[in-house]
Structures are given as C-alpha cells and as structure tokens.
Write a protein that holds these residues in place. Structure first.
Motif: not given
Length: 292
Positions: A32-36, A192-194
């Motif tokens: 879905q994205s580069e972070h996925d 990844v999200q924090i």
C-alpha cells in the motif's frame, strides 16, 4: 514423408519446446505504501515456494502489480484474471467458493492472536475490559474491507473502518478505542509509526483470540499455479525453511507480547470454513501451548 510434413513437424516441435520452457510470471499485490511492511514475510514465503519448485516446474519471475489496490480490488482483479495472479488473505466460506485456496496457514495461525494499538492515555480504560460484553461497549478500528470486520461485527462489536495508514493516527487521536493487530504486526508497526504518531502505544494486558488462517488464493482457472505453490510450501515445511522464516519474523514479537501474562477474550469466527486443517498441528503455532 513430404517436405510439407517435415515443416509441420518442425513447427510443432518448436512450439512445444517454446511453451514447455516459457517462464512463469507470478504477480502479487503491490504494498500500500513504502511504509507498508506487513507482507514482507508472505512475499518471502512465495519466493521460497517457487524456488523449491524451480527444478520441477521451471524458472519464474516474481513481481508486484503495477498499481496499489485495496483488498476488495485485489479480489476483483484476481477474479477477472487481471493485474495479479495470486494474493493472500484470511479465508472465508465465500472466498473458498470463488477462488482456489491453498490451505496452508501462512503465519501458522498467529494472526488470530491480537495485541492492540491504543492511545497512550487509555491503558487504564482498556484494563476494565474483561469480557466480550465489555468489548461491545467500545469501538475498534479496522481497514476498509478487511475480513476481520465481519468477525467483529458478528460478535456484536462496533467497528470503524478507514484506510490502513490513517488507522494509526485515528487511534492515537481517540477516534476509536482499540486497533487490534496480529502479534506479528503490532510491534513492528508501532516502531514504524511512532515517530509520526505521538500518543500511539501498545496495549499491555489484553489479548483477543479468534481462529484466523491466512492463505494464498489463485483464480479458479489457475489450478496449475495453486498446485505448484502448495507443492513448494509443503517442501519448505518439510525441510524446515518455513519455520525458520516464521521465527525470523515473529520470534521477537512473540516474546515481547507476554502472551501468557495477558487477559484473554476469545471471540467466534462465524465465517470460518469447515475445510480449515485445524487437526494438522504441523501447520499451526499455538503460543499458549508452545511457550509453556
């Protein structure tokens, strides 16, 4: 034999030779994205299974789809035989009638053990949730069209749906109370999200459990690919490569989860097919047993 007959025989031999050595192209859904990074392990399993069948089935190219698609769109395109040739998802009775399931749980059932992401100020509130009845009072977040949505709703639990990347910001902003994730997902996604999501936290004491096998699926007309992938998966189960990959991705998260110290709420999976191989213990990881 005439000259014309010789030409025809040569033509058919060349055609057969070309077809028999044609490289298999396997296209899977683009992240879905580069972070996925949710499916890195599954993509590696897919590659391992194809490698395991290279000698018997020939060479291959494994590639992502050109475009990003929602899970709903993925199934639509797979059904049409367009854009992708394989995808992965939790199974259901409906999916197993529309597609060919490869009935080997890709994460050994670990996805059904759910640790939640929450707003960091809400731990005391979540500690009061002890039963399914308590879960029905709060709201959880899930991705649009995710199979889990039907499970939670069938258990009377309120669900708010949103795009994957937005769910982290929404739970941190108290738009809903819990964002349940597989043990293999929660800790990696948190890291990844924090930095971009202040206030996000991993809930410390609750574990939601439901049976949730994740399979590869192919189009109904692509039985050859389904058979090849199953042969490959069973091969890497036998030689230990499957478990090695599983532990490389999940062992640290399993330890961090402190599963045996969590308060457990079990919910039913009403969409689970009868065909799930629950009796084959070699295919499953049960942290409540295997960690004792």
């Amino acid at each position: 034999m005439t000259y014309r007959d010789c030409i025809l025989i040569l033509f058919f031999l060349l055609t057969f030779s070309s077809a028999s050595h044609a490289e298999l192209i396997v296209t899977y859904p683009k992240p879905q994205s580069e972070h996925d990074i949710r499916y890195n392990d599954i993509i590696e399993l897919l590659k391992l299974s194809l490698e395991a069948t290279r000698e018997t089935h020939g060479s291959y190219t494994l590639q992502p789809s050109e475009n990003v698609m929602s899970e709903k769109r993925q199934f639509s395109q797979l059904d049409k035989g367009k854009d992708i040739s394989i995808m992965w998802s939790s199974t259901s009775k409906e999916l197993e009638t529309k597609f060919i399931p490869i009935r080997i749980p890709l994460r050994k059932g670990l996805l059904g053990y759910r640790v939640s992401l929450i707003n960091s100020d809400q731990q005391e509130k979540i500690d009061k949730i002890k039963t399914l009845a308590d879960l029905k009072v709060i709201t959880i977040g899930q991705g649009i069209g995710w199979g889990d949505v039907a499970i939670y709703k069938s258990n009377g639990i309120k669900v708010m749906e949103a795009g994957y990347d937005g769910l982290f910001k929404m739970v941190a902003a108290n738009r809903f109370d819990l964002f349940p994730r597989g043990i293999n997902e929660a800790f990696v996604e948190y890291q990844v999200q924090i930095s971009a999501t202040p206030g996000l936290a991993i809930e410390q004491n609750l574990l939601i459990i439901y049976p949730w096998p994740y399979y590869f699926f192919t189009n109904k007309n692509n039985a050859a690919l389904a058979e090849q992938i199953e042969i490959g998966l069973r091969s890497i189960i036998t030689d230990g490569s499957f478990d090695k990959l599983f532990l490389s991705y999940n062992e640290e998260s399993i330890k961090k989860a402190n599963i045996v110290g969590r308060r457990i709420i079990r919910i039913e999976n009403s969409i689970l097919p009868d065909t799930v191989p629950l009796d084959d213990k070699s295919l499953w990881f049960d942290p409540l047993i295997d960690l004792k």
